[in-house]
Design a protein around this motif. Structure first.
Motif, PDB file in Angstrom:
ATOM      1  N   GLY A  89       0.826  -1.199   0.000  1.00 48.72           N
ATOM      2  CA  GLY A  89       0.000   0.000   0.000  1.00 48.72           C
ATOM      3  C   GLY A  89       0.850   1.234   0.000  1.00 48.72           C
ATOM      4  O   GLY A  89       2.075   1.175  -0.157  1.00 48.72           O
ATOM      5  N   ARG A  90       0.213   2.366   0.153  1.00 52.95           N
ATOM      6  CA  ARG A  90       0.908   3.634   0.127  1.00 52.95           C
ATOM      7  C   ARG A  90       2.004   3.694   1.194  1.00 52.95           C
ATOM      8  O   ARG A  90       1.832   3.230   2.315  1.00 52.95           O
ATOM      9  CB  ARG A  90      -0.072   4.780   0.355  1.00 52.95           C
ATOM     10  N   GLU A  93       4.600   1.044  -1.071  1.00 52.59           N
ATOM     11  CA  GLU A  93       4.235   0.940  -2.478  1.00 52.59           C
ATOM     12  C   GLU A  93       4.310  -0.484  -3.025  1.00 52.59           C
ATOM     13  O   GLU A  93       3.373  -0.957  -3.636  1.00 52.59           O
ATOM     14  CB  GLU A  93       5.113   1.843  -3.354  1.00 52.59           C
ATOM     15  N   PRO A 128      -0.488  -0.342  -5.591  1.00 52.61           N
ATOM     16  CA  PRO A 128      -1.098   0.910  -6.052  1.00 52.61           C
ATOM     17  C   PRO A 128      -0.337   1.554  -7.208  1.00 52.61           C
ATOM     18  O   PRO A 128       0.840   1.269  -7.441  1.00 52.61           O
ATOM     19  CB  PRO A 128      -1.066   1.800  -4.800  1.00 52.61           C
ATOM     20  N   ASP A 205      -5.062   5.512  -5.738  1.00 51.86           N
ATOM     21  CA  ASP A 205      -4.949   4.486  -4.703  1.00 51.86           C
ATOM     22  C   ASP A 205      -5.530   3.158  -5.169  1.00 51.86           C
ATOM     23  O   ASP A 205      -5.095   2.095  -4.726  1.00 51.86           O
ATOM     24  CB  ASP A 205      -5.663   4.936  -3.429  1.00 51.86           C
ATOM     25  N   GLN A 206      -6.515   3.212  -6.055  1.00 55.06           N
ATOM     26  CA  GLN A 206      -7.172   1.999  -6.543  1.00 55.06           C
ATOM     27  C   GLN A 206      -7.334   2.078  -8.050  1.00 55.06           C
ATOM     28  O   GLN A 206      -7.601   3.153  -8.603  1.00 55.06           O
ATOM     29  CB  GLN A 206      -8.545   1.812  -5.881  1.00 55.06           C
TER      30      GLN A 206
END
Length: 387
Positions: A89-90, A93, A128, A205-206
């Motif tokens: 995820g953020r 990454e 992402p 993000d998606q």
């Protein structure tokens, strides 16, 4: 407000420059006067060439990197543990684990110019979207079920596929399978970091439902993936390849045909028993990425390649088969997935010990990527066969 002028006689901080007089051939005779000259050089941040020429201008490249081998099974096991512990995820990454050359001070660099990593994606996960100026690729040594999404175009990744991605393209990944998948990433991160040229930008993000599709062929492949044929609607040259997937079936056939032609007495191989192909950009026939050269090599069982050394560094991954690799004074037995580094001007030779029991082709197949295009563009590339 007026500018303050520094007092030239004020004490100065300790200089990062350190110059020492040495009693050695081709050096000035040590004396108090020479010591004073060198102290004054230090104060003014000056370095005399005569004390540094051996390091700055050696007779041949002396790479800071060392030859080194990473075992695929160890990489895969640790990546699997990371899959259980580290989310995607953020921030992070990617669940990507970089190879750190033992001579590069713990930096996540395989060589001074090349970055290599194993990336691992769990079932149902999305990595992402982002983009960066670093040129990149993915190479799949085993598994399937992940799609990389480049510019909203889902591109399938299966065993043996090579997937280039030139810098500053939006990209994400998603795993549509019921099992994890691992592959290797290669980038020019160290080169861009050293030259202070890199940019990075977060994307969405998606990704959309449409981008979660699992087409057998991407839009890029439908347009560009026809050997020898180029869309007349797209005659402009691009610095990176617009073809986002080079399929293993095509690579395998090209290597097999070279060895078959050799057996029939016709030219085509790089040297006896050694077939090789280079991935190229269909818009200009040059390297598929502007800073990275990528190739596949097939070495027939029992063949030993001539020792070769080159300016610039390379990373290899064994795709199939077994063999013996010698880089400089280092020698290892290798098998599927193992990765090794060849530093600049270190001689490399490879002996194939493959058979039908450990290789689909019966030969030793290796994927190679290097920084050669950089040195080509600067007219600094050299290659030498050492026997």
């Amino acid at each position: 407000m007026t500018d303050q002028i520094a007092d030239p006689d004020a004490p100065r901080p300790v200089s990062p420059v350190q110059v020492r007089a040495t009693d050695a051939p081709d050096q000035p005779v040590p004396s108090p006067e020479l010591d004073m000259l060198y102290r004054n050089f230090e104060k003014e941040l000056l370095v005399p060439l005569w004390t540094e020429i051996g390091d700055l201008m050696p007779p041949h490249p002396r790479s800071k990197a060392s030859p080194h081998l990473w075992r695929w099974q160890n990489l895969l096991e640790l990546a699997g543990q990371a899959g259980d512990l580290v989310p995607v995820g953020r921030g992070g990454e990617r669940r990507a684990i970089a190879l750190a050359n033992p001579s590069l001070e713990g930096k996540p660099y395989a060589t001074p110019t090349l970055w290599a990593a194993i990336q691992y994606l769990m079932p149902g996960e999305d990595a992402p979207e982002h983009r960066h100026t670093q040129n990149a690729f993915r190479f799949v040594v085993e598994g399937e079920g992940v799609w990389t999404v480049v510019g909203e175009d889902p591109v399938p990744m299966t065993r043996g596929d090579f997937l280039p991605q030139a810098g500053w393209n939006w990209h994400a990944h998603h795993n549509a399978a019921t099992s994890p998948m691992a592959w290797i990433d290669g980038l020019d991160i160290p080169f861009q970091y050293t030259t202070e040229a890199q940019f990075f930008e977060f994307g969405r993000d998606q990704i959309s439902d449409a981008e979660h599709a699992t087409p057998e062929r991407s839009r890029a492949e439908r347009l560009w993936g026809h050997p020898g044929l180029r869309p007349v609607s797209m005659l402009d040259e691009s610095s990176g390849s617009p073809l986002l997937r080079y399929r293993w079936a095509d690579t395998d056939a090209a290597l097999a045909d070279q060895l078959d032609l050799e057996a029939e007495g016709f030219p085509g191989v790089l040297e006896p028993g050694h077939a090789a192909v280079r991935f190229t950009n269909p818009t200009n026939a040059r390297d598929v990425l502007p800073t990275i050269r990528t190739e596949m090599h097939r070495i027939a069982s029992g063949t030993e390649t001539a020792p070769v050394r080159e300016v610039g560094s390379s990373v290899y991954q064994v795709f199939d088969g077994t063999g013996r690799v010698t880089v400089g004074e280092h020698s290892w037995s290798v098998q599927r997935g193992d990765m090794f580094v060849v530093p600049s001007w270190q001689p490399l030779s490879i002996r194939s010990e493959a058979s039908a029991s450990d290789s689909d082709s019966g030969a030793l197949d290796l994927f190679r990527f290097s920084d050669t295009p950089i040195f080509d563009k600067l007219d600094l590339y050299r290659m030498e066969t050492t026997r």
